[in-house]
Design a protein around this motif. Structure first.
Motif, PDB file in Angstrom:
ATOM      1  N   ALA A 254     117.403 -20.542  -2.279  1.00  0.00           N
ATOM      2  CA  ALA A 254     117.565 -21.932  -2.698  1.00  0.00           C
ATOM      3  C   ALA A 254     117.881 -22.841  -1.521  1.00  0.00           C
ATOM      4  N   ALA A 255     118.754 -22.385  -0.624  1.00  0.00           N
ATOM      5  CA  ALA A 255     119.115 -23.198   0.543  1.00  0.00           C
ATOM      6  C   ALA A 255     117.911 -23.399   1.455  1.00  0.00           C
ATOM      7  N   PHE A 256     117.082 -22.351   1.595  1.00  0.00           N
ATOM      8  CA  PHE A 256     115.852 -22.494   2.382  1.00  0.00           C
ATOM      9  C   PHE A 256     114.935 -23.538   1.751  1.00  0.00           C
ATOM     10  N   ALA A 257     114.773 -23.465   0.420  1.00  0.00           N
ATOM     11  CA  ALA A 257     113.925 -24.445  -0.271  1.00  0.00           C
ATOM     12  C   ALA A 257     114.478 -25.852  -0.092  1.00  0.00           C
ATOM     13  N   LEU A 258     115.807 -25.991  -0.162  1.00  0.00           N
ATOM     14  CA  LEU A 258     116.441 -27.294   0.038  1.00  0.00           C
ATOM     15  C   LEU A 258     116.115 -27.840   1.422  1.00  0.00           C
ATOM     16  N   ALA A 259     116.203 -26.988   2.438  1.00  0.00           N
ATOM     17  CA  ALA A 259     115.907 -27.410   3.806  1.00  0.00           C
ATOM     18  C   ALA A 259     114.462 -27.853   3.949  1.00  0.00           C
ATOM     19  N   VAL A 260     113.550 -27.104   3.347  1.00  0.00           N
ATOM     20  CA  VAL A 260     112.122 -27.441   3.463  1.00  0.00           C
ATOM     21  C   VAL A 260     111.804 -28.721   2.703  1.00  0.00           C
ATOM     22  N   ARG A 261     112.354 -28.874   1.500  1.00  0.00           N
ATOM     23  CA  ARG A 261     112.089 -30.079   0.707  1.00  0.00           C
ATOM     24  C   ARG A 261     112.600 -31.335   1.429  1.00  0.00           C
ATOM     25  N   ILE A 262     113.823 -31.249   1.985  1.00  0.00           N
ATOM     26  CA  ILE A 262     114.407 -32.435   2.606  1.00  0.00           C
ATOM     27  C   ILE A 262     113.850 -32.663   4.009  1.00  0.00           C
ATOM     28  N   LEU A 263     113.892 -31.626   4.843  1.00  0.00           N
ATOM     29  CA  LEU A 263     113.492 -31.803   6.242  1.00  0.00           C
ATOM     30  C   LEU A 263     111.981 -31.748   6.412  1.00  0.00           C
ATOM     31  N   GLY A 264     111.348 -30.755   5.823  1.00  0.00           N
ATOM     32  CA  GLY A 264     109.917 -30.563   6.037  1.00  0.00           C
ATOM     33  C   GLY A 264     109.037 -31.532   5.282  1.00  0.00           C
ATOM     34  N   GLN A 265     109.524 -32.047   4.145  1.00  0.00           N
ATOM     35  CA  GLN A 265     108.697 -32.953   3.351  1.00  0.00           C
ATOM     36  C   GLN A 265     109.132 -34.410   3.461  1.00  0.00           C
ATOM     37  N   SER A 266     110.415 -34.696   3.170  1.00  0.00           N
ATOM     38  CA  SER A 266     110.822 -36.104   3.140  1.00  0.00           C
ATOM     39  C   SER A 266     111.126 -36.665   4.526  1.00  0.00           C
ATOM     40  N   LEU A 267     111.662 -35.824   5.431  1.00  0.00           N
ATOM     41  CA  LEU A 267     112.057 -36.303   6.761  1.00  0.00           C
ATOM     42  C   LEU A 267     111.177 -35.727   7.863  1.00  0.00           C
ATOM     43  N   ASP A 268     109.918 -35.421   7.519  1.00  0.00           N
ATOM     44  CA  ASP A 268     109.011 -34.836   8.508  1.00  0.00           C
ATOM     45  C   ASP A 268     108.755 -35.765   9.677  1.00  0.00           C
ATOM     46  N   VAL A 269     108.853 -37.082   9.442  1.00  0.00           N
ATOM     47  CA  VAL A 269     108.634 -38.052  10.521  1.00  0.00           C
ATOM     48  C   VAL A 269     109.738 -37.952  11.572  1.00  0.00           C
ATOM     49  N   LEU A 270     110.916 -37.483  11.155  1.00  0.00           N
ATOM     50  CA  LEU A 270     112.046 -37.336  12.076  1.00  0.00           C
ATOM     51  C   LEU A 270     112.130 -35.932  12.660  1.00  0.00           C
ATOM     52  N   MET A 271     111.017 -35.226  12.674  1.00  0.00           N
ATOM     53  CA  MET A 271     111.002 -33.831  13.099  1.00  0.00           C
ATOM     54  C   MET A 271     111.570 -33.639  14.500  1.00  0.00           C
ATOM     55  N   ILE A 272     111.301 -34.555  15.397  1.00  0.00           N
ATOM     56  CA  ILE A 272     111.773 -34.411  16.775  1.00  0.00           C
ATOM     57  C   ILE A 272     113.301 -34.362  16.835  1.00  0.00           C
ATOM     58  N   HIS A 273     113.960 -35.025  15.860  1.00  0.00           N
ATOM     59  CA  HIS A 273     115.424 -35.014  15.820  1.00  0.00           C
ATOM     60  C   HIS A 273     115.955 -33.736  15.182  1.00  0.00           C
ATOM     61  N   TRP A 274     115.438 -33.403  13.975  1.00  0.00           N
ATOM     62  CA  TRP A 274     116.041 -32.261  13.277  1.00  0.00           C
ATOM     63  C   TRP A 274     115.643 -30.914  13.854  1.00  0.00           C
ATOM     64  N   GLN A 275     114.521 -30.847  14.554  1.00  0.00           N
ATOM     65  CA  GLN A 275     114.171 -29.568  15.173  1.00  0.00           C
ATOM     66  C   GLN A 275     115.156 -29.199  16.285  1.00  0.00           C
ATOM     67  N   SER A 276     115.577 -30.177  17.063  1.00  0.00           N
ATOM     68  CA  SER A 276     116.546 -29.886  18.133  1.00  0.00           C
ATOM     69  C   SER A 276     117.901 -29.487  17.540  1.00  0.00           C
ATOM     70  N   MET A 277     118.289 -30.122  16.428  1.00  0.00           N
ATOM     71  CA  MET A 277     119.546 -29.755  15.764  1.00  0.00           C
ATOM     72  C   MET A 277     119.472 -28.341  15.201  1.00  0.00           C
ATOM     73  N   LEU A 278     118.359 -28.021  14.549  1.00  0.00           N
ATOM     74  CA  LEU A 278     118.206 -26.690  13.965  1.00  0.00           C
ATOM     75  C   LEU A 278     118.142 -25.612  15.047  1.00  0.00           C
ATOM     76  N   ALA A 279     117.518 -25.929  16.174  1.00  0.00           N
ATOM     77  CA  ALA A 279     117.452 -24.962  17.274  1.00  0.00           C
ATOM     78  C   ALA A 279     118.856 -24.625  17.766  1.00  0.00           C
ATOM     79  N   THR A 280     119.709 -25.642  17.857  1.00  0.00           N
ATOM     80  CA  THR A 280     121.095 -25.404  18.276  1.00  0.00           C
ATOM     81  C   THR A 280     121.834 -24.538  17.258  1.00  0.00           C
ATOM     82  N   LEU A 281     121.715 -24.895  15.968  1.00  0.00           N
ATOM     83  CA  LEU A 281     122.358 -24.105  14.910  1.00  0.00           C
ATOM     84  C   LEU A 281     121.856 -22.666  14.925  1.00  0.00           C
ATOM     85  N   ALA A 282     120.554 -22.497  15.144  1.00  0.00           N
ATOM     86  CA  ALA A 282     119.954 -21.161  15.122  1.00  0.00           C
ATOM     87  C   ALA A 282     120.527 -20.276  16.221  1.00  0.00           C
ATOM     88  N   ILE A 283     120.541 -20.774  17.449  1.00  0.00           N
ATOM     89  CA  ILE A 283     121.023 -19.967  18.577  1.00  0.00           C
ATOM     90  C   ILE A 283     122.512 -19.675  18.450  1.00  0.00           C
TER      91      ILE A 283
END
Length: 481
Positions: A254-283
């Motif tokens: 469910a949390a994965f789906a939430l991330a994809v719905r919000i970040l991948g679909q609604s905020l896809d235009v802001l990808m350059i911002h959230w990808q750097s944040m997610l990369a930090t969280l991931a590492i």
């Protein structure tokens, strides 16, 4: 009022809601030491929900995406695939929960009703097409989970874990909701598809980025990513094992789906911002999860920190573009299958008055039962990413997607700490095969639990047959978003 045509796509959710109420009522007249009929109703509910979900995907019939309830709910291939995985996971959870609760003479209808309500929340999160719908699904899941953690009212550790979970969960939900409100204030809509269009048509993005930060904090908490992981080890250890194996599995979908719905679909235009944040969280998650897991002797806490590192890998995939989202989807599905099996082994070896949640409890398991030792070997080896098990390929797909996007350093760090993390999995294998058992007590479990556990573990090998098909299907459904 909504017409019949709008209710039909939501039949799986309506069924689960109705059966949750039925199970709650039936539980009033069921003996705590029995409860087989409650489990039967819960399992049948998941089976019929799967049939209702899959009936529109029969061969030769083209599936069409459907948006209903004034644009707040969507039926698409992405959501349906995740729901079917959730149904299968929940069937396993029901059987393991029956075994665990019978051991403690506490098999009651409200436990399974709470699991069904939590499943409904997961389904709403997966199909939410509006920020409010996503949040309602999240809160239904969260409130049910708090109660499940505190299910054993006489257990002080469980009550403490539930209180921590509740307080931190409420804080994270508030941050997520505040982030959503900032985004709404900037674009003037809550619809996922309209938000993306509105962002593309404006230049002022200060509130959007601020809202995005709060949203990612909320998502990071729900996933259990570092540094928002404080609740994970305490809740995993303090909750009843039946609850822990639930929290470690379906809610991650469910949390994965939430991330994809919000970040991948609604905020896809802001990808350059959230990808750097997610990369930090991931590492950070991969590093923290693996290093802290090395120090654990409690198996539930070890699996908790292991979960944090796995979530890091999943988030890493979201940095890898379109193929990376598919790789993350494949990874989270494979991980949840491994997780529910790993905690199922703890349930299997536990008995009344003793939970087999210490690594030492697995000493000499091969002497007591070579079959169960082999099943646990498959599960932990797949978690570690040893070839040729399915866990190895899930990591490989994520790393390939990240490298294809040019993030070589991220991939290298992930590989290094994955190798370090293999040590604590090898420690479990060593204890099972190379140390003497401290008990000769027979392993007592019902036939259905043994069967489900065997399927869980053998899937680490069996899914290799369907590997190309499954991954291609993940690419297809994520590409259709």
């Amino acid at each position: 009022m909504f017409g019949w045509s709008e209710l039909v796509p939501a039949f799986p959710e309506i069924l689960v809601l109705s059966m949750a109420c039925v199970v709650l009522l039936v539980g009033l007249f069921t003996d705590k030491k029995k409860g087989g009929f409650i489990v039967f109703l819960s399992v049948i509910t998941m089976m019929f929900a799967a049939i209702l979900t899959l009936k529109d995907h029969v061969a030769g019939v083209e599936f069409t995406k459907t948006v209903i309830f004034n644009g707040t709910f969507i039926r698409d291939e992405f959501g349906d695939m995740l729901k079917v995985v959730v149904y299968l996971l929940m069937i396993s959870v029901f059987f393991y929960a029956k075994q665990y609760l019978r051991q403690h003479d506490n098999l009651q209808g409200e436990y399974f009703a709470l699991l069904l309500f939590a499943t409904l929340g997961i389904m709403v999160m997966i199909s939410g097409h509006n920020f409010i719908a996503l949040y309602l699904g999240l809160e239904l899941l969260a409130l049910s989970s708090y109660a499940l953690v505190a299910y054993n009212r006489n257990d002080l550790n469980g009550n403490e874990a539930a209180m921590k979970y509740f307080i931190l969960g409420a804080l994270a939900s508030g941050m997520l909701l505040y982030g959503m409100s900032l985004i709404y204030g900037a674009v003037g809509t809550l619809q996922i598809n309209e938000i993306s269009q509105a962002i593309a048509g404006q230049n002022n993005d200060m509130f959007l980025v601020l809202g995005l930060i709060f949203v990612i904090v909320g998502i990071g908490f729900k996933l259990g990513a570092a540094p928002f992981h404080m609740w994970v080890p305490d809740v995993y250890e303090g909750a009843p094992t039946a609850t822990t194996l639930f929290i470690a599995s379906a809610p991650k979908i469910a949390a994965f789906a939430l991330a994809v719905r919000i970040l991948g679909q609604s905020l896809d235009v802001l990808m350059i911002h959230w990808q750097s944040m997610l990369a930090t969280l991931a590492i950070v998650s991969i590093i923290v999860g693996n290093l802290f897991a090395l120090q654990q002797t409690n198996l539930k806490r070890l699996f908790a920190y292991s979960t944090i590192s796995h979530i890091g890998f999943m988030l890493l995939g979201l940095v890898g573009g379109a193929e990376g989202i598919a790789a993350s989807m494949f990874y989270i599905i494979v991980y949840t299958i491994m997780a529910v099996g790993g905690f199922g082994m703890i349930v299997l070896l536990s008995n009344k008055g003793m939970e087999a949640d210490q690594i030492a409890d697995f000493k000499g398991l091969n002497q007591r039962s070579g079959w169960y030792a082999f099943l646990m070997l498959l599960l932990v080896a797949s978690m570690a990413g040893f070839p040729p098990l399915i866990g190895f390929f899930s990591k490989l797909y994520v790393l390939k997607a990240v490298i294809d996007q040019g993030h070589i350093i991220l991939a290298a760090v992930a590989v290094i700490f994955a190798v370090i993390g293999a040590f604590y999995y090898l420690k479990i294998i060593k204890v099972m095969y190379f140390e003497e058992s401290e008990t000769d007590q027979a392993i007592d479990a019902s036939f259905d639990v043994k069967t489900v556990l065997s399927i869980n573990a053998l899937a680490q090998l069996g899914l290799l047959v369907l590997l190309p098909v499954l991954f291609q299907y993940c690419i297809r459904v994520t590409g259709s978003l």
